[in-house]
Design an enzyme around this catalytic site. Structure first.
Site, PDB file in Angstrom:
ATOM      1  N   ASP A  44       0.849  -1.193   0.000  1.00 22.68           N
ATOM      2  CA  ASP A  44       0.000   0.000   0.000  1.00 22.68           C
ATOM      3  C   ASP A  44       0.886   1.245   0.000  1.00 22.68           C
ATOM      4  O   ASP A  44       1.871   1.316   0.738  1.00 22.68           O
ATOM      5  CB  ASP A  44      -0.894   0.037   1.244  1.00 22.68           C
TER       6      ASP A  44
ATOM      7  N   ARG B  33      -1.386  -1.256  -8.536  1.00 21.08           N
ATOM      8  CA  ARG B  33      -2.732  -0.816  -8.197  1.00 21.08           C
ATOM      9  C   ARG B  33      -2.777   0.703  -8.387  1.00 21.08           C
ATOM     10  O   ARG B  33      -1.984   1.438  -7.795  1.00 21.08           O
ATOM     11  CB  ARG B  33      -3.056  -1.166  -6.740  1.00 21.08           C
TER      12      ARG B  33
END
Length: 305
Positions: free
Chosen positions: A134, A182
Site C-alpha cells: 500500500d 494498483r
C-alpha cells in the site's frame, strides 16, 4: 462542499487520535465498522474471503495497523502477515496480501522494514502468491519505491500502488513499466505543491495514468468505486483490444457489493480489498473521511448496539 471538507478534516483528525485508537480495541467492531472490516482474527478474514470467492470475487487481505514505534511491534506484524499467507493457502481461497510499510518498521529503520518485507515476499512466493505494498502519504513515497525496487531485484511477486492525485504519478509509472500496480486516486491530505486538489483534476489524471499503464502492456489494477470511471476503462480496453487478462477492478470490502458482483458476472476480474484486525479504528475513520455518506454506517452500527 465546505461541509464535506470540514467533515473530512474532522474524521482524519479522529483517525490520528491515539487515545481513541486505544479505546477502539475495547469497543470491538462497533459504530458500523463490522460492515467494512472483516473481523479481528485470521479465521474471520479467511471465512469472509471464502464467502466472497463463492460470489465470483477474488480478494486481497490487509492486516490493519501502521506507524509502529518499536522493532518488536514491526516483527510481530511481519509474523502475522506470514501467518495470514499460510492460512489463506491452507484454506485454498483466492486472495493476495496487502501490506503497509509503516506497520513493518519503515519509520524506525528502512533496512529493518526491507528485512521484514523480504521474509513476507519469500513466504508468498513459496505459496505462489502476490504481495501488494500500500502506498501511504507522500513523505514515505520515495522510501516505498526504493524498497519495491530492491525487492524486485530478486522477486517478481510484489508491486505497489500509484496515487493519481500526485503530480509525479505519470513519471513514477514510466519507471515502473512491467510492474503489476494498483492505481488509486489517493486518500491522504497533501499540499498543492505535490498533489492536485480539485476532484476534476484528480479524475482526469487517474484516467490518464490508467491508459498509460495499460498501453505499456503492464498488468493494471483499477481501484475505484466510481461506476463512470469503470465504464470508461471498459470502453477504452474494448476499443484498444486490451485483453481482460491484463487488468482487474478493485473495491473495498463493504462498498458497493452489488456493483462488485455485477462486474464479476460480466467476466472481469473483480478484487475486493478485505481488511481485518484489532487496529481497525484508523482505517474506519479514513473511510468516513472519504465520503460523508459513510457516516450512515456508523449510525446504523451505533443504534444496533
Amino acid at each position: 462542499m465546505v461541509v464535506d471538507k470540514l467533515s473530512r478534516h474532522f474524521f482524519i483528525a479522529l483517525s490520528k487520535n491515539k487515545l481513541l485508537t486505544k479505546g477502539a480495541r475495547r469497543w470491538g467492531l462497533r459504530l458500523g465498522a463490522s460492515q467494512v472490516v472483516a473481523g479481528t482474527t485470521i479465521e474471520s478474514v479467511v471465512q469472509t474471503v471464502r464467502t466472497l470467492n463463492e460470489q465470483g470475487l477474488v480478494c486481497t487481505v490487509d492486516h490493519l495497523g501502521e506507524f509502529v514505534s518499536t522493532k518488536e511491534e514491526a516483527r510481530a506484524a511481519a509474523e502475522v502477515c506470514i501467518q495470514t499467507l499460510e492460512a489463506l493457502d491452507d484454506a485454498g481461497v483466492d486472495s493476495q496480501l496487502s501490506v503497509k510499510l509503516t506497520q513493518l518498521g519503515l519509520d524506525i529503520d528502512q533496512e529493518l522494514c526491507l528485512h521484514h518485507m523480504k521474509r513476507i515476499v519469500r513466504a508468498a512466493e513459496a505459496k505462489r502468491n502476490f504481495v501488494q505494498i500500500d502506498m501511504e502519504d507522500y513523505s514515505r513515497r520515495e522510501a516505498t519505491l526504493e524498497i519495491l525496487a530492491r525487492l524486485r531485484e530478486s522477486h517478481e511477486n510484489v508491486g505497489t500502488a500509484i496515487q493519481a492525485y500526485l503530480h509525479c504519478a505519470a513519471d513514477d509509472l514510466r519507471k515502473l513499466e512491467g510492474v503489476p500496480l494498483r492505481l488509486v486516486k489517493g486518500a491522504y491530505k497533501e499540499p498543492k505543491s505535490v498533489a492536485y486538489q480539485q476532484k476534476s483534476e484528480i479524475d482526469d489524471n487517474f484516467f490518464r495514468i490508467i491508459k498509460q499503464h495499460l498501453d505499456s502492456g503492464s498488468y493494471t489494477a483499477i481501484a475505484s468505486h466510481d461506476h463512470r470511471m469503470i465504464k470508461k476503462v471498459k470502453d477504452y480496453c474494448r476499443e484498444q483490444r486490451i485483453p481482460r487478462s491484463q487488468y482487474e477492478f478493485q473495491m473495498l470490502y463493504g462498498f458497493r457489493p452489488g456493483l462488485q458482483r455485477e462486474i464479476a458476472a460480466q467476466g472481469y476480474r473483480m478484487r475486493v480489498y478485505v481488511p481485518y484486525g484489532e487496529d481497525w479504528y484508523g482505517y474506519f475513520m479514513r473511510r468516513l473521511a472519504e465520503r460523508p455518506q459513510n457516516v450512515a454506517f456508523a449510525l446504523r452500527g451505533l443504534f444496533k448496539k
